[in-house]
Design a protein around this motif. Structure first.
Motif, PDB file in Angstrom:
ATOM      1  N   ILE A 118      -0.763   6.210  -0.593  1.00 45.89           N
ATOM      2  CA  ILE A 118      -1.497   5.081  -1.182  1.00 45.89           C
ATOM      3  C   ILE A 118      -1.288   3.831  -0.329  1.00 45.89           C
ATOM      4  CG2 ILE A 118      -1.581   3.508  -3.171  1.00 45.89           C
ATOM      5  CD1 ILE A 118      -2.966   6.137  -3.756  1.00 45.89           C
ATOM      6  N   GLN A 119      -0.061   3.591   0.099  1.00 48.84           N
ATOM      7  CA  GLN A 119       0.216   2.415   0.926  1.00 48.84           C
ATOM      8  C   GLN A 119      -0.513   2.486   2.270  1.00 48.84           C
ATOM      9  OE1 GLN A 119       1.523  -0.447  -0.063  1.00 48.84           O
ATOM     10  NE2 GLN A 119       1.592   0.573  -2.040  1.00 48.84           N
ATOM     11  N   LEU A 120      -0.580   3.659   2.875  1.00 46.75           N
ATOM     12  CA  LEU A 120      -1.311   3.818   4.138  1.00 46.75           C
ATOM     13  C   LEU A 120      -2.802   3.552   3.949  1.00 46.75           C
ATOM     14  CD1 LEU A 120       0.427   6.967   5.685  1.00 46.75           C
ATOM     15  CD2 LEU A 120       0.518   4.616   6.535  1.00 46.75           C
ATOM     16  N   ILE A 121      -3.358   4.073   2.863  1.00 44.95           N
ATOM     17  CA  ILE A 121      -4.778   3.837   2.574  1.00 44.95           C
ATOM     18  C   ILE A 121      -5.017   2.343   2.352  1.00 44.95           C
ATOM     19  CG2 ILE A 121      -6.629   4.241   0.910  1.00 44.95           C
ATOM     20  CD1 ILE A 121      -5.346   7.064   0.486  1.00 44.95           C
ATOM     21  N   LYS A 122      -4.137   1.721   1.596  1.00 46.71           N
ATOM     22  CA  LYS A 122      -4.263   0.286   1.325  1.00 46.71           C
ATOM     23  C   LYS A 122      -4.229  -0.512   2.633  1.00 46.71           C
ATOM     24  CE  LYS A 122      -2.141  -3.518  -1.198  1.00 46.71           C
ATOM     25  NZ  LYS A 122      -1.039  -3.957  -2.024  1.00 46.71           N
ATOM     26  N   GLN A 123      -3.288  -0.181   3.513  1.00 44.94           N
ATOM     27  CA  GLN A 123      -3.184  -0.884   4.794  1.00 44.94           C
ATOM     28  C   GLN A 123      -4.448  -0.717   5.629  1.00 44.94           C
ATOM     29  OE1 GLN A 123       0.385   0.753   6.487  1.00 44.94           O
ATOM     30  NE2 GLN A 123       1.746  -0.485   5.195  1.00 44.94           N
ATOM     31  N   GLN A 124      -4.976   0.506   5.671  1.00 46.87           N
ATOM     32  CA  GLN A 124      -6.200   0.754   6.436  1.00 46.87           C
ATOM     33  C   GLN A 124      -7.385  -0.007   5.852  1.00 46.87           C
ATOM     34  OE1 GLN A 124      -6.687   2.358   9.451  1.00 46.87           O
ATOM     35  NE2 GLN A 124      -4.447   2.181   9.397  1.00 46.87           N
ATOM     36  N   CYS A 125      -7.446  -0.083   4.545  1.00 49.70           N
ATOM     37  CA  CYS A 125      -8.517  -0.854   3.907  1.00 49.70           C
ATOM     38  C   CYS A 125      -8.406  -2.333   4.266  1.00 49.70           C
ATOM     39  CB  CYS A 125      -8.483  -0.664   2.391  1.00 49.70           C
ATOM     40  SG  CYS A 125      -9.100   0.949   1.869  1.00 49.70           S
ATOM     41  N   GLU A 126      -7.185  -2.864   4.221  1.00 53.27           N
ATOM     42  CA  GLU A 126      -6.977  -4.276   4.571  1.00 53.27           C
ATOM     43  C   GLU A 126      -7.393  -4.544   6.012  1.00 53.27           C
ATOM     44  OE1 GLU A 126      -2.856  -4.978   3.625  1.00 53.27           O
ATOM     45  OE2 GLU A 126      -3.265  -5.119   1.469  1.00 53.27           O
ATOM     46  N   VAL A 127      -6.991  -3.666   6.942  1.00 56.54           N
ATOM     47  CA  VAL A 127      -7.326  -3.825   8.359  1.00 56.54           C
ATOM     48  C   VAL A 127      -8.842  -3.809   8.560  1.00 56.54           C
ATOM     49  CG1 VAL A 127      -7.225  -2.620  10.601  1.00 56.54           C
ATOM     50  CG2 VAL A 127      -5.151  -2.936   9.251  1.00 56.54           C
ATOM     51  N   ASN A 128      -9.534  -2.973   7.778  1.00 60.43           N
ATOM     52  CA  ASN A 128     -10.976  -2.808   7.958  1.00 60.43           C
ATOM     53  C   ASN A 128     -11.819  -3.633   6.990  1.00 60.43           C
ATOM     54  OD1 ASN A 128     -11.167  -0.749  10.151  1.00 60.43           O
ATOM     55  ND2 ASN A 128      -9.807   0.334   8.733  1.00 60.43           N
ATOM     56  N   GLY A 129     -11.176  -4.524   6.240  1.00 60.51           N
ATOM     57  CA  GLY A 129     -11.919  -5.400   5.337  1.00 60.51           C
ATOM     58  C   GLY A 129     -12.572  -4.681   4.169  1.00 60.51           C
ATOM     59  N   ILE A 130     -11.954  -3.614   3.718  1.00 60.86           N
ATOM     60  CA  ILE A 130     -12.493  -2.832   2.592  1.00 60.86           C
ATOM     61  C   ILE A 130     -11.697  -3.168   1.335  1.00 60.86           C
ATOM     62  CG2 ILE A 130     -12.842  -0.492   1.680  1.00 60.86           C
ATOM     63  CD1 ILE A 130     -12.988   0.427   4.657  1.00 60.86           C
ATOM     64  N   GLN A 131     -12.411  -3.466   0.254  1.00 63.90           N
ATOM     65  CA  GLN A 131     -11.731  -3.723  -1.017  1.00 63.90           C
ATOM     66  C   GLN A 131     -10.990  -2.468  -1.450  1.00 63.90           C
ATOM     67  OE1 GLN A 131     -14.674  -5.038  -3.899  1.00 63.90           O
ATOM     68  NE2 GLN A 131     -13.456  -6.876  -4.230  1.00 63.90           N
ATOM     69  N   PHE A 132      -9.800  -2.655  -1.992  1.00 65.05           N
ATOM     70  CA  PHE A 132      -8.980  -1.516  -2.401  1.00 65.05           C
ATOM     71  C   PHE A 132      -8.404  -1.764  -3.783  1.00 65.05           C
ATOM     72  CE2 PHE A 132      -4.829   0.549  -2.793  1.00 65.05           C
ATOM     73  CZ  PHE A 132      -5.177   1.859  -2.547  1.00 65.05           C
ATOM     74  N   LYS A 133      -8.443  -0.735  -4.627  1.00 67.99           N
ATOM     75  CA  LYS A 133      -7.817  -0.803  -5.948  1.00 67.99           C
ATOM     76  C   LYS A 133      -6.950   0.433  -6.134  1.00 67.99           C
ATOM     77  CE  LYS A 133      -8.521  -1.478 -10.841  1.00 67.99           C
ATOM     78  NZ  LYS A 133      -7.452  -2.413 -11.016  1.00 67.99           N
ATOM     79  N   HIS A 134      -5.670   0.207  -6.397  1.00 67.17           N
ATOM     80  CA  HIS A 134      -4.740   1.297  -6.706  1.00 67.17           C
ATOM     81  C   HIS A 134      -4.723   1.440  -8.224  1.00 67.17           C
ATOM     82  CE1 HIS A 134      -0.328   2.852  -6.700  1.00 67.17           C
ATOM     83  NE2 HIS A 134      -1.182   3.808  -6.963  1.00 67.17           N
ATOM     84  N   VAL A 135      -5.209   2.555  -8.714  1.00 67.30           N
ATOM     85  CA  VAL A 135      -5.293   2.789 -10.154  1.00 67.30           C
ATOM     86  C   VAL A 135      -3.998   3.428 -10.632  1.00 67.30           C
ATOM     87  CG1 VAL A 135      -6.553   3.978 -11.991  1.00 67.30           C
ATOM     88  CG2 VAL A 135      -7.799   3.019 -10.039  1.00 67.30           C
ATOM     89  N   VAL A 136      -3.431   2.855 -11.674  1.00 68.19           N
ATOM     90  CA  VAL A 136      -2.212   3.369 -12.301  1.00 68.19           C
ATOM     91  C   VAL A 136      -2.459   3.477 -13.804  1.00 68.19           C
ATOM     92  CG1 VAL A 136      -0.669   2.453 -10.527  1.00 68.19           C
ATOM     93  CG2 VAL A 136      -1.236   1.048 -12.515  1.00 68.19           C
ATOM     94  N   THR A 137      -1.590   4.172 -14.478  1.00 65.81           N
ATOM     95  CA  THR A 137      -1.696   4.289 -15.932  1.00 65.81           C
ATOM     96  C   THR A 137      -1.474   2.924 -16.572  1.00 65.81           C
ATOM     97  OG1 THR A 137      -0.887   6.553 -15.802  1.00 65.81           O
ATOM     98  CG2 THR A 137      -0.788   5.488 -17.963  1.00 65.81           C
ATOM     99  N   GLN A 138      -2.298   2.632 -17.566  1.00 64.40           N
ATOM    100  CA  GLN A 138      -2.215   1.356 -18.276  1.00 64.40           C
ATOM    101  C   GLN A 138      -1.995   1.628 -19.765  1.00 64.40           C
ATOM    102  OE1 GLN A 138      -6.105   1.066 -16.561  1.00 64.40           O
ATOM    103  NE2 GLN A 138      -5.701  -1.077 -16.078  1.00 64.40           N
TER     104      GLN A 138
END
Length: 192
Positions: A12-32
């Motif tokens: 998840i952290q790697l995906i988030k970092q890649q999204c940030e580098v490429n200007g892609i919005q990212f949402k990490h979904v967790v239980t609420q």
């Protein structure tokens, strides 16, 4: 992009970092504790696996009836929703884990990789192990059916997960294969 993971925070952290580098919005979904009007039964809601939570959220896209969700994979899970309340559930070993436990913990029991679809009686050890696993899954199903029927006379049961095909002989008007419930629940978080 939206992502969720039961066990792999590094990915998840790697995906988030890649999204940030490429200007892609990212949402990490967790239980609420609550999402889309559905309330989680767990007082420590973060302890409910996000896969189970997403299946609950996905089920509500299909029905507002009381529903039992059986996700049959590595683990066999059951979650029950009545109205907009997740009532709780169960976690048990899935078919592969059951089979592995039997052959790993007994010296003269062995199995093969056959997956039974119809209940019967085995006539050799591998067949007995496989059919025993199927009988356990069917018992899990019937226990869930008995429990959900105590809440309402009209209810639904959704089957998902890789081993749900093993219960295909139990399909009925109120028992449906919903193989993508987790992904459907995740899709609710995609911005429109």
């Amino acid at each position: 992009m939206v992502a969720a993971s039961v066990q792999n925070d590094e990915a998840i952290q790697l995906i988030k970092q890649q999204c940030e580098v490429n200007g892609i919005q990212f949402k990490h979904v967790v239980t609420q504790s609550e999402a889309f009007g559905i309330h989680c039964a767990y007082s420590q809601f973060k302890n409910l696996g996000v896969d189970r939570w997403l299946a609950v959220l996905g089920a509500r896209m299909w029905t507002q009836s009381p529903v039992a969700i059986l996700d049959l994979g590595t683990a066999a899970t059951c979650d029950i929703i009545v109205d907009n309340q997740h009532l709780g559930g169960w976690i048990a070993p899935g078919f592969q884990l059951m089979r592995s436990a039997v052959i790993s913990n007994t010296s003269k029991v062995f199995a093969n990789q056959m997956t039974p679809l119809n209940i019967g009686l085995g006539k050799d050890t591998p067949e007995c192990v496989n059919l025993g696993g199927l009988a356990m899954l069917q018992g899990f199903f019937y226990s869930a059916k008995n429990l959900i029927s105590s809440y309402a006379s009209e209810y639904e049961i959704f089957l998902c997960g890789g081993d749900s095909v093993m219960l295909s002989e139990l399909l009925a008007d109120n028992v449906t294969m919903k193989p993508d419930l987790v992904l459907e629940g995740l899709s609710r978080f995609i911005p429109h």
